[in-house]
Design a protein around this motif. Sequence first.
Motif, mmCIF file in Angstrom:
data_model
loop_
_atom_site.group_PDB
_atom_site.id
_atom_site.type_symbol
_atom_site.label_atom_id
_atom_site.label_comp_id
_atom_site.label_asym_id
_atom_site.label_seq_id
_atom_site.Cartn_x
_atom_site.Cartn_y
_atom_site.Cartn_z
ATOM 1 N N LYS A 2 -12.611 27.843 37.493
ATOM 2 C CA LYS A 2 -12.552 28.714 36.327
ATOM 3 C C LYS A 2 -12.585 27.947 35.005
ATOM 4 O O LYS A 2 -12.128 26.808 34.927
ATOM 5 N N ASN A 3 -13.113 28.636 34.003
ATOM 6 C CA ASN A 3 -12.979 28.199 32.614
ATOM 7 C C ASN A 3 -12.140 29.246 31.898
ATOM 8 O O ASN A 3 -12.448 30.437 31.973
ATOM 9 N N ILE A 4 -11.085 28.820 31.235
ATOM 10 C CA ILE A 4 -10.248 29.768 30.506
ATOM 11 C C ILE A 4 -10.202 29.390 29.030
ATOM 12 O O ILE A 4 -10.382 28.222 28.671
ATOM 13 N N ALA A 5 -9.967 30.382 28.189
ATOM 14 C CA ALA A 5 -9.753 30.138 26.758
ATOM 15 C C ALA A 5 -8.284 30.346 26.459
ATOM 16 O O ALA A 5 -7.676 31.313 26.939
ATOM 17 N N ILE A 6 -7.711 29.438 25.679
ATOM 18 C CA ILE A 6 -6.337 29.572 25.227
ATOM 19 C C ILE A 6 -6.337 29.556 23.703
ATOM 20 O O ILE A 6 -6.908 28.654 23.084
ATOM 21 N N ILE A 7 -5.705 30.572 23.124
ATOM 22 C CA ILE A 7 -5.598 30.690 21.669
ATOM 23 C C ILE A 7 -4.125 30.573 21.305
ATOM 24 O O ILE A 7 -3.354 31.501 21.540
ATOM 25 N N PRO A 8 -3.699 29.431 20.773
ATOM 26 C CA PRO A 8 -2.287 29.271 20.406
ATOM 27 C C PRO A 8 -2.013 29.846 19.024
ATOM 28 O O PRO A 8 -2.707 29.540 18.061
ATOM 29 N N ALA A 9 -1.008 30.699 18.923
ATOM 30 C CA ALA A 9 -0.722 31.362 17.638
ATOM 31 C C ALA A 9 0.783 31.601 17.522
ATOM 32 O O ALA A 9 1.276 32.668 17.905
ATOM 33 N N ARG A 10 1.485 30.647 16.988
ATOM 34 C CA ARG A 10 2.938 30.786 16.877
ATOM 35 C C ARG A 10 3.311 31.612 15.645
ATOM 36 O O ARG A 10 2.504 31.825 14.748
ATOM 37 N N GLU A 98 -10.444 24.789 35.857
ATOM 38 C CA GLU A 98 -11.006 23.445 35.683
ATOM 39 C C GLU A 98 -11.074 23.041 34.219
ATOM 40 O O GLU A 98 -10.740 21.912 33.861
ATOM 41 N N ASN A 99 -11.513 23.968 33.366
ATOM 42 C CA ASN A 99 -11.704 23.653 31.950
ATOM 43 C C ASN A 99 -10.927 24.628 31.064
ATOM 44 O O ASN A 99 -10.855 25.823 31.349
ATOM 45 N N LEU A 115 -20.390 27.926 20.923
ATOM 46 C CA LEU A 115 -19.736 27.752 22.211
ATOM 47 C C LEU A 115 -20.750 27.546 23.328
ATOM 48 O O LEU A 115 -20.583 26.648 24.171
ATOM 49 N N GLN A 116 -21.812 28.348 23.341
ATOM 50 C CA GLN A 116 -22.815 28.207 24.402
ATOM 51 C C GLN A 116 -23.462 26.823 24.376
ATOM 52 O O GLN A 116 -23.609 26.164 25.421
ATOM 53 N N GLU A 117 -23.845 26.386 23.188
ATOM 54 C CA GLU A 117 -24.545 25.106 23.081
ATOM 55 C C GLU A 117 -23.612 23.928 23.372
ATOM 56 O O GLU A 117 -24.003 22.970 24.047
ATOM 57 N N ALA A 118 -22.377 24.015 22.881
ATOM 58 C CA ALA A 118 -21.420 22.928 23.117
ATOM 59 C C ALA A 118 -21.032 22.859 24.588
ATOM 60 O O ALA A 118 -20.915 21.765 25.156
ATOM 61 N N PHE A 119 -20.829 24.017 25.216
ATOM 62 C CA PHE A 119 -20.442 24.005 26.625
ATOM 63 C C PHE A 119 -21.571 23.463 27.497
ATOM 64 O O PHE A 119 -21.322 22.744 28.469
ATOM 65 N N GLU A 120 -22.812 23.786 27.158
ATOM 66 C CA GLU A 120 -23.944 23.254 27.916
ATOM 67 C C GLU A 120 -23.997 21.732 27.794
ATOM 68 O O GLU A 120 -24.239 21.030 28.793
ATOM 69 N N ARG A 121 -23.757 21.225 26.598
ATOM 70 C CA ARG A 121 -23.720 19.765 26.406
ATOM 71 C C ARG A 121 -22.591 19.156 27.238
ATOM 72 O O ARG A 121 -22.768 18.122 27.898
ATOM 73 N N TYR A 122 -21.431 19.767 27.211
ATOM 74 C CA TYR A 122 -20.283 19.287 27.973
ATOM 75 C C TYR A 122 -20.565 19.320 29.469
ATOM 76 O O TYR A 122 -20.257 18.368 30.202
ATOM 77 N N ARG A 123 -21.169 20.395 29.933
ATOM 78 C CA ARG A 123 -21.445 20.578 31.354
ATOM 79 C C ARG A 123 -22.402 19.530 31.898
ATOM 80 O O ARG A 123 -22.333 19.154 33.072
ATOM 81 N N MET A 124 -23.278 19.037 31.036
ATOM 82 C CA MET A 124 -24.291 18.068 31.469
ATOM 83 C C MET A 124 -23.773 16.630 31.481
ATOM 84 O O MET A 124 -24.528 15.708 31.776
ATOM 85 N N SER A 175 -11.629 21.000 27.241
ATOM 86 C CA SER A 175 -10.962 19.900 27.939
ATOM 87 C C SER A 175 -10.736 20.242 29.403
ATOM 88 O O SER A 175 -10.499 21.410 29.755
ATOM 89 N N LYS A 176 -10.785 19.220 30.247
ATOM 90 C CA LYS A 176 -10.387 19.391 31.630
ATOM 91 C C LYS A 176 -8.910 19.763 31.668
ATOM 92 O O LYS A 176 -8.099 19.184 30.940
#
Length: 225
Positions: A2-10, A98-99, A115-124, A175-176
């Motif tokens: 899985k890939n998850i998004a975490i949004i920290p907002a205190r 995983e990410n 996000l799409q372009e950066a994740f594709e770069r990261y994935r490669m 990040s992993k």
Amino acid sequence: MKNIAIIPARRGSKRLPNKNNLLFGGIPLIAHSILLAQKNKDIIDEVYVSTNDETIKKIALQYGVKVIDRPEHLSGEFESTLTALQHALEVIEDSTVENVILLQPTNPLRPENLLQEAFERYRMTDSDSLFTVTRNHQKLGKITSNCFEPYNYTIGQRSQDLEPLYFENGLLYISKSRLIREGKIISENSIPYVVNHIFASIDIDTQDDFDYAEYLYQKLITYNL
């Protein structure tokens, strides 16, 4: 995996009180990062908001994302984002994650398809993480004993001849989960992703930052930046 998004907002902000739930473009500031994550369901499997604030929690639930109740001892103004991510992973307890895609609510404006372009770069690559940076075009220095000492240039040097330097702009981190559990968001095996866009200058911490971001947001709507 899985890939998850975490949004920290205190809760709380000394310079701009309750900034994460201020209305920005007609919706709460944090909602912009939530909507970005939801728009990219082909990449992100689950979206989480980590918070110690009941108002932010209510907003997150209204937008249909999961909430992680962050304890007060991990919510102080000097507490790092890393500890919020580590706590979130402990609560989630999912070995298939995983990410982790970190989206800071104080960076509500991001270039289209970032996000799409950066994740594709990261994935490669075989990198531990990816983070966005922007080239600096300013002449920097420090003041010592009331004297200015140039850092990245010599007096009289043209700005266009500066050695390329970059700053971490906070728009996006991938990040992993393993790396975060080990105590890092960025490691020696991380890659920078260059974003030379006006949105990279936005990181809301003060009222002036907020007003400037709103100005750019209106320009975005009017001229499709």
